[in-house]
Design a protein around this motif. Structure first.
Motif, mmCIF file in Angstrom:
data_model
loop_
_atom_site.group_PDB
_atom_site.id
_atom_site.type_symbol
_atom_site.label_atom_id
_atom_site.label_comp_id
_atom_site.label_asym_id
_atom_site.label_seq_id
_atom_site.Cartn_x
_atom_site.Cartn_y
_atom_site.Cartn_z
ATOM 1 N N THR A 217 -8.767 -31.440 38.238
ATOM 2 C CA THR A 217 -9.225 -31.982 36.954
ATOM 3 C C THR A 217 -7.716 -32.728 36.834
ATOM 4 O O THR A 217 -7.666 -33.771 36.258
ATOM 5 N N VAL A 218 -6.192 -32.228 37.482
ATOM 6 C CA VAL A 218 -5.058 -33.252 36.579
ATOM 7 C C VAL A 218 -4.651 -34.279 37.630
ATOM 8 O O VAL A 218 -5.075 -35.098 36.808
ATOM 9 N N LYS A 219 -5.379 -34.571 38.704
ATOM 10 C CA LYS A 219 -4.939 -35.385 39.602
ATOM 11 C C LYS A 219 -5.246 -36.512 39.325
ATOM 12 O O LYS A 219 -5.033 -37.695 39.234
ATOM 13 N N PRO A 220 -6.846 -36.527 39.169
ATOM 14 C CA PRO A 220 -7.709 -38.148 38.819
ATOM 15 C C PRO A 220 -7.192 -38.101 37.954
ATOM 16 O O PRO A 220 -7.330 -39.480 37.379
ATOM 17 N N MET A 221 -7.116 -37.427 36.927
ATOM 18 C CA MET A 221 -6.606 -37.954 35.623
ATOM 19 C C MET A 221 -5.278 -38.601 35.554
ATOM 20 O O MET A 221 -5.241 -39.769 34.541
ATOM 21 N N VAL A 222 -4.265 -38.218 35.859
ATOM 22 C CA VAL A 222 -2.682 -38.979 35.460
ATOM 23 C C VAL A 222 -3.164 -40.025 36.529
ATOM 24 O O VAL A 222 -2.055 -41.437 36.365
ATOM 25 N N GLU A 223 -3.845 -40.614 37.788
ATOM 26 C CA GLU A 223 -4.572 -41.411 38.741
ATOM 27 C C GLU A 223 -5.295 -42.602 37.629
ATOM 28 O O GLU A 223 -4.576 -43.693 37.518
ATOM 29 N N ILE A 224 -5.767 -41.934 36.050
ATOM 30 C CA ILE A 224 -6.407 -43.032 35.439
ATOM 31 C C ILE A 224 -5.099 -43.776 34.976
ATOM 32 O O ILE A 224 -5.856 -45.188 34.561
ATOM 33 N N LEU A 225 -4.501 -42.741 34.420
ATOM 34 C CA LEU A 225 -2.986 -44.177 34.065
ATOM 35 C C LEU A 225 -2.472 -45.210 34.929
ATOM 36 O O LEU A 225 -2.059 -46.166 33.868
ATOM 37 N N ALA A 226 -2.752 -45.429 36.278
ATOM 38 C CA ALA A 226 -2.798 -46.725 37.284
ATOM 39 C C ALA A 226 -4.379 -47.333 37.274
ATOM 40 O O ALA A 226 -4.161 -48.887 37.212
ATOM 41 N N GLY A 227 -5.498 -47.292 36.222
ATOM 42 C CA GLY A 227 -6.675 -47.878 36.460
ATOM 43 C C GLY A 227 -6.715 -48.726 34.609
ATOM 44 O O GLY A 227 -7.786 -48.955 35.112
ATOM 45 N N ILE A 228 -5.651 -48.118 34.103
ATOM 46 C CA ILE A 228 -5.577 -48.548 32.979
ATOM 47 C C ILE A 228 -5.544 -50.400 32.391
ATOM 48 O O ILE A 228 -4.031 -50.580 33.464
ATOM 49 N N PRO A 229 -6.356 -51.496 32.512
ATOM 50 C CA PRO A 229 -5.719 -52.734 32.471
ATOM 51 C C PRO A 229 -4.419 -53.350 31.849
ATOM 52 O O PRO A 229 -4.561 -52.334 30.938
ATOM 53 N N THR A 230 -4.007 -53.912 32.254
ATOM 54 C CA THR A 230 -2.259 -53.756 31.839
ATOM 55 C C THR A 230 -2.294 -54.853 30.724
ATOM 56 O O THR A 230 -0.596 -54.164 29.838
ATOM 57 N N ILE A 231 -3.055 -55.260 30.585
ATOM 58 C CA ILE A 231 -3.095 -56.099 28.832
ATOM 59 C C ILE A 231 -2.954 -55.147 28.375
ATOM 60 O O ILE A 231 -2.564 -55.525 26.922
#
Lengths: 409, 288
Positions: A217-231
């Motif tokens: 559960t946690v690993k994909p959720m942390v990885e979402i941080l990288a998917g948030i648009p930088t803007i």
């Protein structure tokens, strides 16, 4: 209707129709000829391969004609083109008719075509990279004609405003890039200072302490941080983190601008946490279970095993993860454009506004520009520096990670 | 802790005894059966569950204080699971559960008073695949003494490292390259290195989980020779796939089948006169 009948569409249509016809023709030919007792043996390839082979031949010839026509355009009258296309394709059909016997190795030839197409595709990517690098290099050389390279790399003053017209009152422009490099370095340092420990501890938790379910559960959720648009990170930094830091500092009687290295750096740090945590988690997981068992069986605790056996074994990979995160941070643009400011201050204080290479490229190239001015060309020089730096970091990181992987495989 | 220091002192005093490497190993069948000695482990109704699934069923057996006890049986019979009961390594596997009683010198090792971390210093383990840490040979052996604080001074640590390597029969091969990585050694040397590593914390028991299965015949012979020497000092339990090996190195043999302890007796008896049909089928190669 008129715009559908333009030459490009027509040419493409002829090409596709020709290829499809060739496919049907070739397959039909194979079917009919296979009926004949050809040396008493059965055909080498199934009919579809004969069809594919025929389609490839016709398409190849047609593309060749188009290429020739484009190269020598104007040498022949316009009406000749369709004639040439059709003639060439007819030639293709004749070749097919000759070649396609039951013993013809259509399957192998199609295989060769496929290999060629795949190679061309990867070639496009490689050539594009070369093209970009070359254009960076040549434009940078033009810049260095106007501004000596040493002044650029060692100058302490950056104010790229130049007069656009003779009669304009403007600065002569000063292109010392050190404040920009320093700003980039400081923001990257802040980001790593935040992301390094947090990312590493997340990785340790996920790989050694978390249960399988928690990890899933946690690993994909942390990885979402990288998917948030930088803007999104950018306005988060500008509208939330920046003011929060300013208000916090005001509580101590300090005056900190909303745009500061610490605001941009900390938000960027959050963004690159998953780069460090995910890659470190992978390398820690790659350490063989037998080493953990060996340490535990000697009476070591979990944390002793972690710090004394697993961590040293995984260290090269973890360094690689850090370097990749650093190169990501250096190239990051949106967050710093919004939250770091544009003033090229040479300062060691993270609570001041600084600027980065990417921010300066953006500001050099937006607005009214004269393309040949030193100001615009400076963007290419900055881009080249950025490219070389991240390239070197990436190469080192990949070499370290690869060397480490070989050790256990 | 007091206990361990006492064991360590005893260990130091034993230093004078260098194992006799040249001794010819006798086949177990011709050796006298293990004398009735003290019991090291008493196992009462030991069962192990993985995620609720029973892997080991009601095992009762006494492991003698001296000599080598072999655990044999086909793959998946529970012999490795049983071995990991003695140093509580099953605790490190999520969803594993052990029931029943295992008394070591009369004390239940699964009681709340026992710290599994300290227990593992008393019950060492050697694994199927040699697993030296990616550190120097010296640091591999010094690992245990360091974490348990057994060597107050560098000199003491040097002594322990040398002693352990001598006892594992590796000293002469590595004494000039203690700083080289442990992973640079050959497979057989690596396995002796991890035995030295286990010996360095002065355990009372050494568990070996198919220690020779990754080794070539020469390295295996060398290892069996070593086991034969070590059994003078340590209580050894060995899991093995090779019945010939069990016959060569052990005095007691336990045969496991599908999670049951089928038969447990003197090795000679097991191999010459088994009571259970399943044991007989296995040792004669009819099942396996």
């Amino acid at each position: 209707m008129q715009q559908f009948l333009n030459p490009e569409i027509l040419t493409s249509a002829i090409l596709i129709i020709g290829a499809v016809t060739a496919f049907l023709y070739g397959r039909g030919l194979a079917v009919s000829r296979a009926q004949l007792p050809a040396d008493g043996a059965r055909a080498h390839s199934i009919p579809s391969y004969h069809g594919y082979f025929s389609a490839w031949i016709v398409a190849f010839i047609a593309v060749g004609v188009i290429a020739l026509w484009t190269t020598f355009s104007g040498a022949l009258p316009e009406f000749m083109f369709p004639a040439m296309m059709l003639g060439a394709m007819a030639l293709g059909f004749i070749i097919i008719n000759r070649l396609l016997t039951p013993t013809f190795r259509a399957r192998n030839h199609v295989e060769r075509f496929v290999g060629g197409v795949l190679m061309i595709c990867s070639g496009v990517a490689v050539l594009t990279t070369f093209g970009i690098v070359l254009s960076l290099v040549f434009e940078s050389l033009r810049f260095f004609d106007q501004v000596p390279i040493l002044d650029f790399l060692t100058g302490l003053n950056w104010s790229p405003q130049t007069a656009l017209r003779e009669d304009q009152i403007g600065q002569s422009g000063s292109f010392g890039a050190v404040p920009i490099f320093a700003g980039t370095f400081m923001i990257t340092a802040v980001a790593i200072f935040i992301a390094g420990p947090i990312g590493l501890l997340i990785a340790v938790y996920l790989s050694e302490y978390a249960t399988k379910r928690t990890r899933a559960t946690v690993k994909p959720m942390v990885e979402i941080l990288a998917g948030i648009p930088t803007i999104v990170y950018g306005f988060f930094a500008l509208l939330t983190v920046g003011p929060a830091i300013r208000n916090f500092a005001e509580g101590f009687g300090l005056s900190v601008p909303t745009q500061s290295a610490i605001a941009a750096g900390s938000v960027m740090g959050v963004m690159i946490i998953p780069f460090i945590s995910s890659l470190s988690d992978d390398v820690i997981n790659a350490v063989p279970q037998t080493l953990r068992d060996g340490s535990l069986a000697l009476g070591a605790t979990k944390s002793e095993t972690m710090t004394k056996v697993i961590f040293p074994a995984a260290l090269p990979g973890i360094i690689g993860a850090f370097l990749l995160a650093v190169s990501r941070a250096i190239g990051e643009t949106m967050i710093v454009v919004m939250a770091a400011g544009r003033a090229a201050n040479l300062t060691g204080n993270p609570f001041e506004a600084v600027t980065t290479v990417t921010v300066q490229i953006v500001s050099l190239l937006t607005g009214d520009q004269e393309f040949d001015s030193a100001k615009t060309l400076a963007a290419f020089a900055l881009g080249l520096v950025l490219f070389v730096f991240t390239l070197v970091l990436n190469i080192i990181a990949l070499l370290i990670v690869r060397k480490y992987r070989e050790r256990y495989e | 802790m007091v206990n361990m220091n006492a064991a360590h002192t005893k260990y130091i005093s034993d230093l004078g005894l260098t194992p006799n490497m040249g001794e010819v190993i006798e086949m177990m069948a011709s050796a006298p059966a293990a004398e009735t000695t003290q019991v090291k482990f008493e196992c009462r109704d030991v069962e192990v569950f993985y995620s609720g699934k029973r892997a080991l069923r009601g095992v009762n057996m006494d492991v003698p204080d001296s000599g080598v006890t072999a655990l044999i049986g086909p793959s998946g019979c529970g012999k490795s699971t049983f071995l990991r009961v003695f140093n509580r390594m099953n605790d490190t596997i999520p969803n594993a559960r052990v029931t029943g009683q295992i008394l070591m010198d009369g004390q239940d090792i699964y009681s709340k008073d026992i710290d599994p971390v300290l227990l593992r210093a008393r019950v060492g383990m050697v694994f199927q695949k040699p697993n030296p840490f990616p550190k120097s040979i010296y640091d591999n052996v010094a690992y245990g003494p360091r974490i348990h604080g057994l060597a107050p001074q560098k000199k003491d640590l040097d002594n322990i490292v040398e002693r352990s390597l001598v006892r594992a029969g590796l000293w002469d091969e590595v004494k000039d390259r203690l700083k080289e990585p442990g992973t640079s050694l050959s497979g057989g040397q690596q396995q002796r290195l991890v035995i030295a590593r286990a010996i360095a914390v002065s355990p009372e028991v050494i568990l070996m989980d198919e220690p020779a299965s990754a080794l070539d015949p020469i390295a295996t012979a060398r290892l069996e020779e070593l086991i034969d020497e070590l059994k003078e000092k340590y209580c050894i339990l060995i899991v093995t796939h090779s019945m010939a090996q069990a016959a060569r190195v052990s005095q007691k043999t336990a045969f496991f089948h599908l999670g049951d302890l089928v038969e447990y007796d003197d090795t000679q008896t097991i191999f010459t006169n088994p009571k259970d049909q399943r044991t007989q089928d296995y040792i004669t190669g009819r099942t396996g």
